[in-house]
Design a protein around this motif. Structure first.
Motif: not given
Length: 403
Positions: A47-54, A34-45
């Motif tokens: 990256x999505x924030x970085x892409x939209x910001x760019x 469960x911890x790793x799932x939250x970790x990966x989801x927040x990493x994806x979030x």
């Protein structure tokens, strides 16, 4: 007939954890997944924030295409880490313009980056991969520490991880920076100390010290934890592991000697800090006053002023955390936080305190347990942390970071 109120228990430093087999210590269970799932989801979030910001905030307002998604991570301190990994350290007179004062960066991360680059040819990908893998190790260790010491069990551990991954400066756990690598060494070291495995704790702390000077603060906390744990067992004192606790000083001594051989200056690291980041010694009240003026006197652009205000808030959070730890007699963690605050709070002004909160594992353990006991705390934390995390991630990835 009225009964007497029960006496309030005295909180003390956590006792050493019960032993476990090596398999039990490394096994990834349901809570870890469960911890790793939250970790990966927040990493994806992120990256999505970085892409939209760019795409939304390109440096050239007339640009028809945003920055490359990898490029947004390759800036700020990352540039120095890559330069050191690629070219090594240079004398001040020989430094390439823009790369002065790199002696201020400890060699652990650049050395690992150079090693990974031999397998992963792209420097940026190599740095991001280091942070991704070491960040996963760090959150697993944080969950176990928080679950054991925060008072809320496995649920408290998961909540602590969620909060640190949503914290304002969480972007630095994803970028090619030292935070994830340091935590991946420091938190297992602390977990080993709680289990009485002092040799392992010392070795991991030594590696952490090669990454950041904060490893010395961890070493001091380990020493206090050792004294506390031995003092709790007067009939069975075990002092033989004590010499291991001197080992974390070795990377600092070797790095100091190396810089002297390179520059002829025994204090090269300190002088680089002073030249590049105004980290010459000032009394704590002077540092507070200088930071306050930078935040509110209108002498700096609004972005810089906001970051200085964030520095002040982070200092207040750190002082409150220190007070709670002292009140609960958690002397080892209080030692770590006190040394961190002293180091960052005695410069000309505060710098990098918000980032340093990522390394304050007692903060996230306590907040995780507290938020489970009080629903309103969870609502407030999520309502405040998520917007700040998004804003700081955008500031970093769009080249507007100022802290």
């Amino acid at each position: 007939m009225a009964t007497a109120a029960p006496s309030r228990p005295v909180r003390t430093a956590p006792a050493p954890l019960a032993g476990a087999s090596p398999w039990q210590r490394v096994r990834v269970g349901a809570d870890d997944r469960q911890v790793l799932l939250v970790y990966l989801l927040t990493r994806a979030g992120l990256w999505l924030t970085a892409y939209c910001g760019a795409q939304l905030f390109p440096r050239d307002p007339e640009a028809r295409r945003g920055a490359a998604v990898l490029g947004v991570w390759e800036q700020w301190d990352w540039v120095h880490f890559r330069h050191i990994a690629e070219h090594g350290y240079s004398r001040a007179d020989d430094a390439v313009p823009g790369f002065a004062n790199e002696e201020a960066f400890f060699p652990g991360f650049p050395l690992l980056l150079r090693a990974v680059h031999t397998v992963v040819p792209h420097w940026g990908v190599a740095g991001l991969l280091i942070s991704l893998v070491t960040g996963a190790v760090a959150v697993l260790a944080l969950a176990r520490i928080a679950g054991a010491t925060g008072g809320a069990g496995a649920a408290g551990g998961r909540r602590a991880v969620l909060l640190v991954l949503l914290s304002p400066c969480a972007v630095f756990l994803a970028a090619g920076y030292t935070e994830s690598l340091f935590l991946a060494l420091a938190l297992p070291a602390w977990l080993a100390a709680l289990r009485g495995r002092w040799a392992l704790a010392a070795v991991l702390t030594t590696a952490a010290t090669a990454v950041r000077v904060s490893g010395l603060f961890l070493a001091a906390a380990l020493a206090v934890q050792f004294v506390v744990s031995v003092g709790a067992r007067p009939a069975n004192r075990r002092w033989r592991p004590l010499p291991w606790l001197a080992l974390p000083a070795l990377p600092v001594l070797l790095y100091t000697w190396y810089l002297y051989a390179l520059t002829g200056d025994w204090m090269a690291w300190k002088h680089a800090q002073e030249r590049g980041w105004n980290r010459e010694f000032h009394a704590p009240w002077e540092a507070w006053a200088n930071t306050w003026r930078a935040a509110f006197d209108g002498d700096y652009r609004s972005g810089y002023a906001l970051m200085f205000a964030a520095e002040l808030v982070a200092m207040l959070v750190g002082l409150a955390l220190l007070a709670v730890l002292l009140r609960r007699r958690r002397w080892p963690e209080a030692t770590y936080i006190a040394l961190s605050l002293w180091a960052l709070g005695t410069s000309y002004w505060y710098m990098s305190l918000p980032r340093a909160t990522l390394l304050w594992w007692p903060l996230w353990a306590l907040l995780g347990a507290w938020s489970l006991r009080r629903a309103w705390v969870t609502n407030v934390l999520v309502g405040v942390l998520v917007p700040l995390s998004t804003v700081f991630a955008l500031a970093f990835t769009t080249g507007r970071w100022a802290g």
